[in-house]
Each structure stands twice: as structure tokens, then as C-alpha cells.
Design an enzyme around this catalytic site. Sequence first.
Site, mmCIF file in Angstrom:
data_model
loop_
_atom_site.group_PDB
_atom_site.id
_atom_site.type_symbol
_atom_site.label_atom_id
_atom_site.label_comp_id
_atom_site.label_asym_id
_atom_site.label_seq_id
_atom_site.Cartn_x
_atom_site.Cartn_y
_atom_site.Cartn_z
ATOM 1 N N ASP A 120 0.861 -1.190 0.000
ATOM 2 C CA ASP A 120 0.000 0.000 0.000
ATOM 3 C C ASP A 120 0.899 1.242 0.000
ATOM 4 O O ASP A 120 1.645 1.466 0.958
ATOM 5 C CB ASP A 120 -0.867 -0.053 1.272
ATOM 6 N N ASN A 133 0.254 7.703 -8.907
ATOM 7 C CA ASN A 133 -0.930 7.381 -9.720
ATOM 8 C C ASN A 133 -1.954 6.522 -8.972
ATOM 9 O O ASN A 133 -3.139 6.580 -9.280
ATOM 10 C CB ASN A 133 -0.454 6.658 -10.993
ATOM 11 N N TYR A 191 -13.697 11.544 -3.025
ATOM 12 C CA TYR A 191 -12.704 11.476 -4.113
ATOM 13 C C TYR A 191 -12.343 12.881 -4.615
ATOM 14 O O TYR A 191 -11.168 13.219 -4.779
ATOM 15 C CB TYR A 191 -13.299 10.627 -5.227
ATOM 16 N N LYS A 218 -8.795 14.724 -4.576
ATOM 17 C CA LYS A 218 -8.153 15.102 -5.839
ATOM 18 C C LYS A 218 -7.862 16.606 -5.913
ATOM 19 O O LYS A 218 -6.852 17.018 -6.485
ATOM 20 C CB LYS A 218 -9.010 14.658 -7.025
ATOM 21 N N THR A 250 -11.033 2.517 -17.684
ATOM 22 C CA THR A 250 -10.240 1.518 -16.966
ATOM 23 C C THR A 250 -11.199 0.740 -16.071
ATOM 24 O O THR A 250 -12.401 1.039 -16.027
ATOM 25 C CB THR A 250 -9.202 2.208 -16.070
HETATM 26 N N1 LIG Z 1 -9.738 6.457 -15.312
HETATM 27 C C1 LIG Z 1 -10.064 7.746 -15.287
HETATM 28 O O1 LIG Z 1 -10.839 8.254 -16.119
HETATM 29 C C2 LIG Z 1 -9.487 8.640 -14.232
HETATM 30 C C3 LIG Z 1 -9.946 9.960 -14.159
HETATM 31 C C4 LIG Z 1 -9.390 10.817 -13.244
HETATM 32 C C5 LIG Z 1 -8.391 10.366 -12.402
HETATM 33 N N2 LIG Z 1 -7.984 9.060 -12.461
HETATM 34 C C6 LIG Z 1 -6.931 8.644 -11.541
HETATM 35 O O2 LIG Z 1 -5.937 7.925 -12.252
HETATM 36 C C7 LIG Z 1 -5.321 6.996 -11.367
HETATM 37 C C8 LIG Z 1 -5.338 5.608 -12.004
HETATM 38 O O3 LIG Z 1 -6.681 5.191 -12.170
HETATM 39 P P1 LIG Z 1 -7.132 4.018 -13.162
HETATM 40 O O4 LIG Z 1 -8.334 4.497 -13.849
HETATM 41 O O5 LIG Z 1 -5.975 3.531 -13.933
HETATM 42 O O6 LIG Z 1 -7.601 2.920 -12.085
HETATM 43 P P2 LIG Z 1 -7.332 1.330 -12.000
HETATM 44 O O7 LIG Z 1 -8.226 0.841 -10.916
HETATM 45 O O8 LIG Z 1 -7.410 0.715 -13.338
HETATM 46 O O9 LIG Z 1 -5.814 1.255 -11.521
HETATM 47 C C9 LIG Z 1 -5.410 1.732 -10.251
HETATM 48 C C10 LIG Z 1 -4.271 0.861 -9.759
HETATM 49 O O10 LIG Z 1 -3.825 1.378 -8.493
HETATM 50 C C11 LIG Z 1 -3.638 0.290 -7.595
HETATM 51 N N3 LIG Z 1 -3.787 0.767 -6.220
HETATM 52 C C12 LIG Z 1 -4.932 1.205 -5.624
HETATM 53 N N4 LIG Z 1 -4.685 1.542 -4.357
HETATM 54 C C13 LIG Z 1 -3.366 1.333 -4.139
HETATM 55 C C14 LIG Z 1 -2.512 1.500 -3.023
HETATM 56 N N5 LIG Z 1 -2.989 1.967 -1.865
HETATM 57 N N6 LIG Z 1 -1.215 1.165 -3.143
HETATM 58 C C15 LIG Z 1 -0.723 0.700 -4.319
HETATM 59 N N7 LIG Z 1 -1.476 0.522 -5.416
HETATM 60 C C16 LIG Z 1 -2.791 0.838 -5.326
HETATM 61 C C17 LIG Z 1 -4.719 -0.708 -7.977
HETATM 62 O O11 LIG Z 1 -4.417 -2.025 -7.491
HETATM 63 C C18 LIG Z 1 -4.706 -0.593 -9.498
HETATM 64 O O12 LIG Z 1 -3.785 -1.485 -10.088
HETATM 65 C C19 LIG Z 1 -6.081 7.088 -10.055
HETATM 66 O O13 LIG Z 1 -5.415 7.962 -9.179
HETATM 67 C C20 LIG Z 1 -7.399 7.682 -10.472
HETATM 68 O O14 LIG Z 1 -8.048 8.325 -9.399
HETATM 69 C C21 LIG Z 1 -8.513 8.185 -13.360
#
Ligand SMILES: NC(=O)c1ccc[n+]([C@@H]2O[C@H](COP(=O)([O-])OP(=O)(O)OC[C@H]3O[C@@H](n4cnc5c(N)ncnc54)[C@H](O)[C@@H]3O)[C@@H](O)[C@H]2O)c1
Length: 305
Positions: free
Chosen positions: A63, A90, A156, A160, A190
Site C-alpha cells: 500500500d 498514480n 474522491y 483530488k 479503466t
Molecule cells: N480512469 C479515469 O478516467 C481517471 C480519471 C481521473 C483520475 N484518475 C486517476 O488515475 C489513477 C489511475 O486510475 P485508473 O483508472 O488507472 O484505475 P485502476 O483501478 O485501473 O488502476 C489503479 C491501480 O492502483 C492500484 N492501487 C490502488 N490503491 C493502491 C494503493 N494503496 N497502493 C498501491 N497501489 C494501489 C490498484 O491495485 C490498481 O492497479 C487514479 O489515481 C485515479 O483516481 C482516473
Amino acid sequence: MGLLDGKVVIVTGAGRGIGRGEALECAAQGAAVVVGEFDADAGESVAKEITAAGGRAVAVSGDVAEAATADALVSTAVSTFGQLDALVNNAGILRDRTLAKMTDDDWDAVVWVHLRGHFLPTRAAVRHWKEAKRGGHLVHTASTSGLLGNFGQANYGAAKAGIAAFSTIMAMEGARNGITSNAIAPTALTRMTLDLMPQEFRDKRDESIKRGEFDFFAPENVAPLVAFLCSDASDYISGKVFGVQGDSIEIYQPFTSVAEVTNDGKRWDPEDIPGRIDELFGDSGVQPGAENMMLRMRHQILEER
Ligand SMILES: NC(=O)c1ccc[n+]([C@@H]2O[C@H](COP(=O)([O-])OP(=O)(O)OC[C@H]3O[C@@H](n4cnc5c(N)ncnc54)[C@H](O)[C@@H]3O)[C@@H](O)[C@H]2O)c1
């Protein structure tokens, strides 16, 4: 020759989604990558994907909001690859609920992963750079939910928006030591976001991918900007927030005052405010009631794609 030849980059949450794309792109640009991931199998699999393609990578599981994991990311970068050049924060999770239904755990879990998960790896990186007397690049992951607000995401969005502020302050603190700090607000489909999209839209997208067309919502589309922000080519850019999706890169302006009313050098009487407050809205064009700017943006994207 890549943008990151000889560099070492940490990407947290790199086991899937946007983080996986960032890890693969940084490796393709020549960097050795430390793959930070909660899910050990997913992290190992991305590290293997990079090494199988001839790159250098190592996975660190745990984590990222725990100090032991955050410190291990930096110490592994240094012990395995000899240095650290950039950190991409990320890792993230969602727990969407309107506030009245939100549990203490929904709030704490989201704030924990996002804010502590940015604070601890950043502190470990900054401490290392200070000791090593060198600079580096920080890339943080904000969201339009924090910049514009989004229904059902008080936990969230608050985290953010906090990350955008955190990044700006890291930019100020890092400036004298050659450390840049920028944030991105990505959009991609995703595991986190796919279920939020209407089925009709998902079907349309699947058909378009089958036809070999550009997939505007692929998580890998976020990675080129992040690789650039991890590189020395972006040395002169810091404290900025970029929107990134598909083939689009945007720049956000920070919260900024756009209109003012004053009271002739005297403290305001609350009773006078109702007669004057609309001047602010008239002069600025800002709407007085609650707005859902995210919803408006989503509709626009869905209509255009
Ligand atoms: N997908 C979108 O449209 C979007 C939009 C805005 C922001 N984001 C941000 O982008 C980032 C990636 O999101 P995503 O869409 O790829 O999500 P995702 O769920 O596909 O991937 C997130 C990854 O982070 C890992 N993770 C979660 N908590 C963790 C922790 N405490 N320690 C280590 N690893 C951890 C998960 O196991 C996963 O592999 C996030 O911060 C998300 O909030 C995504």
C-alpha cells in the site's frame, strides 16, 4: 534514443489501467521503472512485460499510503538502478456515494489512498533528492472531479483537489532544488471507470476499436504526457495542472478571482450584501446556483465521440 534514456522512474498503482500505460511508456522511452502496486501479481506482470521487451523494471508490492512501502519504492530505485529521477503518483481508488450515505470508511479509505498515497512517496523522493543533492520530477494524479466537482464523489473530489494543491506547493518548495512538480487530470476507460459508462457507448467504442480506429479512451493515451513531465525536456514547467485524454492535452488555470465588489473602505453590513452580490455574477458570468460542470463535459465528450 528515448526521452528518458538512462533515467529511473517510479510509478505507483502501475499494475493496471493508467499507471500500467505510464510504466510501459517510461520504459519504452529508456527509463528503468519501479512498478509500485498493491496487487503483487499485477505489479509483477507489468515488470515482466517491461523486461520481456528488453527494458529494466522491478516490482514493489504494498500500500503506497504506508510509509514502509513508500520508502521501499525509493530505496529499491536507488539500490537496484543506482538513482531516482522521477516519481509518478498514480495509485487510486473510488468509493462513490452521495454524502448522506457515505460511511466513515468510504471517506477515510479514499482520502488515505489518494492524499497519504501522494504525501508519503513524495516525501521519500524529496528526502532522497535533498540528501543526494540533486533534483527530480514529480507527477501527481488529480482529477476533473476535484477541479470541477462531480456528483457522488465528495470524498474522491476533495482528495483530488487536495492533490492539485499539494502539487502546486511541492512546485514552490522544490523550485530552489531543481525539483519540478506537476499534476494531471486524466480521463480514460479503466477498471475504475468502465462501469460508469452507458452500455450503448461501450458497444459503440468496441465496434470502433474493431475497425482499427483510434481509441480515444485507452488508458495508454495518458502516458506520453507523463513521460514528458518525467523528463528533463520539461525542466521549465512546474506547478501546473494538465488535462489529458485521447489525443488532447489541456492546461487548467488555478482557482482565480474573476470579479470583485467593495464597500467604500468600510466593513460590509450583512444586510447590504443581498443588494450588491449579483454584481459579482453579472460581471463574471459565474452562475449563482450549483452547477455540474463534469456532467456537462461528459455529455460533450460522449456526443463528440
Ligand atoms: N480512469 C479515469 O478516467 C481517471 C480519471 C481521473 C483520475 N484518475 C486517476 O488515475 C489513477 C489511475 O486510475 P485508473 O483508472 O488507472 O484505475 P485502476 O483501478 O485501473 O488502476 C489503479 C491501480 O492502483 C492500484 N492501487 C490502488 N490503491 C493502491 C494503493 N494503496 N497502493 C498501491 N497501489 C494501489 C490498484 O491495485 C490498481 O492497479 C487514479 O489515481 C485515479 O483516481 C482516473
